[in-house]
Design an enzyme around this catalytic site. Structure first.
Site, PDB file in Angstrom:
ATOM      1  CE1 TYR A  55      15.164  31.131 -23.322  1.00 13.61           C
ATOM      2  CE2 TYR A  55      16.675  30.519 -25.082  1.00 13.61           C
ATOM      3  CZ  TYR A  55      15.499  30.311 -24.372  1.00 13.61           C
ATOM      4  OH  TYR A  55      14.673  29.263 -24.723  1.00 13.61           O
ATOM      5  CG  HIS A 113       9.736  31.972 -25.689  1.00 10.30           C
ATOM      6  ND1 HIS A 113      10.896  32.629 -25.389  1.00 10.30           N
ATOM      7  CD2 HIS A 113       9.907  30.715 -25.187  1.00 10.30           C
ATOM      8  CE1 HIS A 113      11.708  31.820 -24.730  1.00 10.30           C
ATOM      9  NE2 HIS A 113      11.125  30.659 -24.590  1.00 10.30           N
TER      10      HIS A 113
END
Ligand code: NAP
Length: 277
Positions: A55, A113
Site C-alpha cells: 500500500y 498477500h
C-alpha cells in the site's frame, strides 16, 4: 474470552472488527486526517489495523506507524508480504523493512498477500522462523481459495491462523466451500473490502433494510459480516465514518433481517471462483 475477539488456531486472540489502510499514505496532505481517523478508531476499540508493504509502496505502513506510536501494546498489527518477496530470505528481509516503517519490533500477524511463484513451503518456513524469533506472533495467507488452502495445509503444520479474502454481501461465493472449510478448522476469515469500496452502499435494497433498522447501510453491511463470524476491516479516513463503523459491533440482526438480506443478495448455489480486487 473477552467480548469482540476471536481465538486464532495458535491460541492468540484477535479483535473481530478492524481498520483497513489501503490508499492511505498516498499523499502528504491527507496524512494528518488518516492518522487522526486511525487513532480515533483505536480509541473506540478498533485496535486491529490491517496494512501491507504494497500500500502506497510502504506509505500506508508509515502512516500506521505514526498512528500507533505510544500505544503499540494496545494494537493488533497486521501486515503483508508481496508474493515477489516471499522467498525464504526475502520474507525475512521484507518483514524487517515493514517493521522499520511501522516503528515497531513485532507484528501480531503477517500474511502472504497472494500466491506467487515461490513454493509455499519456503514462505512458511520463513514465517515459522519469524515466529520463533518473536518478530511475528502469527502468520497467515490472503486471497487463497479452497484448493490453495488445501495445498497450504500440507506445509504449514497447522499454523496458518487466518485467510484474508474479499467478502461482503455482494460477493458471497466463499460461503459455498471456503468459509465452511475454514470454520471447521477455526481459521478465521478476515473480510476485506467489506463495503465493496462503497459500491455496496449504493444498493437500494441494502438502503431500505438499513433504514427500517434506523442504522446506516455501512453498519448493516458490517454487522452482517460480524454475524457471519468473519472479521471485517473497513477503511475510513473520516472520524465520523470510523465512529459509524465501530457501532456495527453493537448491532444484532434477527432472522427476518437475515432472510431479507438473503433475498436481496442470494447466497451461492454453486462453486464460484474466489473474487479478488
Ligand atoms: P472498503 O473498506 O470496503 O471501503 C473503503 C471505502 O469506503 C473508502 O472509500 C471509505 O471512504 C469508504 N467508507 C468507509 N466507511 C464508510 C461509511 N461508514 N460510509 C460510507 N463510506 C465509507 O474497501 P477496502 O479499503 O478495499 O477494504 C478494506 C481494507 O481491506 C483495505 O483498506 C485493506 O487494508 C484490506 N484489503 C486487503 C486486500 C488483500 O488483497 N488482502 C485487498 C483489498 C483490501 P473514507 O475513507 O472517505 O471514509
Amino acid at each position: 474470552m473477552p467480548e469482540h475477539v476471536v481465538r486464532l488456531p495458535n491460541g492468540i486472540t484477535m479483535p473481530t472488527l478492524g481498520q483497513g489502510t489501503w490508499f492511505m499514505g498516498e499523499s502528504s496532505s491527507a496524512k494528518k486526517e488518516e492518522i487522526a481517523a486511525l487513532q480515533h478508531g483505536i480509541d473506540l476499540g478498533m485496535t486491529l489495523i490491517d496494512t501491507a508493504e504494497m500500500y502506497a509502496s510502504g506509505g500506508a505502513e508509515k502512516v500506521t506507524g505514526e498512528a500507533i506510536a505510544g500505544r503499540r501494546d494496545k494494537i493488533f498489527l497486521v501486515s503483508k508480504v508481496l508474493p515477489g518477496n516471499a522467498s525464504r530470505k526475502g520474507t525475512v528481509a521484507a518483514l524487517e523493512r515493514s517493521l522499520q516503517r511501522l516503528k515497531t519490533d513485532y507484528l501480531d500477524l503477517y500474511l502472504l498477500h497472494w500466491r506467487g511463484g515461490y513454493p509455499l513451503s519456503e514462505t512458511f518456513e520463513a514465517m515459522e522462523q519469524l515466529v520463533d524469533a518473536g518478530k511475528i506472533r502469527a502468520y497467515g495467507v490472503s486471497n487463497f481459495d479452497l484448493d490453495d488452502m488445501e495445498e497450504a495445509a500440507q506445509y504449514d503444520n497447522g499454523n496458518i491462523c487466518v485467510n484474508q479474502v474479499l467478502y461482503n454481501l455482494a460477493s458471497r461465493g466463499i460461503e459455498w466451500d471456503l468459509l465452511p472449510w475454514q470454520k471447521k478448522r477455526n481459521i478465521p476469515v478476515m473480510a476485506y473490502s467489506p463495503l465493496y469500496q462503497t459500491r455496496l452502499l449504493k444498493s437500494s435494497g441494502l438502503k431500505r433494510v438499513a433504514e427500517k433498522l434506523s442504522i446506516t447501510p455501512a453498519q448493516l453491511a458490517l454487522a452482517w459480516l460480524l454475524h457471519q463470524g468473519t472479521v471485517p476491516i473497513p477503511k475510513s479516513s473520516s472520524l465520523r465514518r470510523v465512529e459509524e463503523n465501530r457501532k456495527a459491533w453493537d448491532i444484532t440482526l434477527d432472522q427476518s433481517v437475515l432472510d431479507e438480506l438473503d433475498a436481496i443478495f442470494p447466497p451461492p448455489d454453486h462453486k464460484m471462483p474466489l473474487d479478488v480486487l
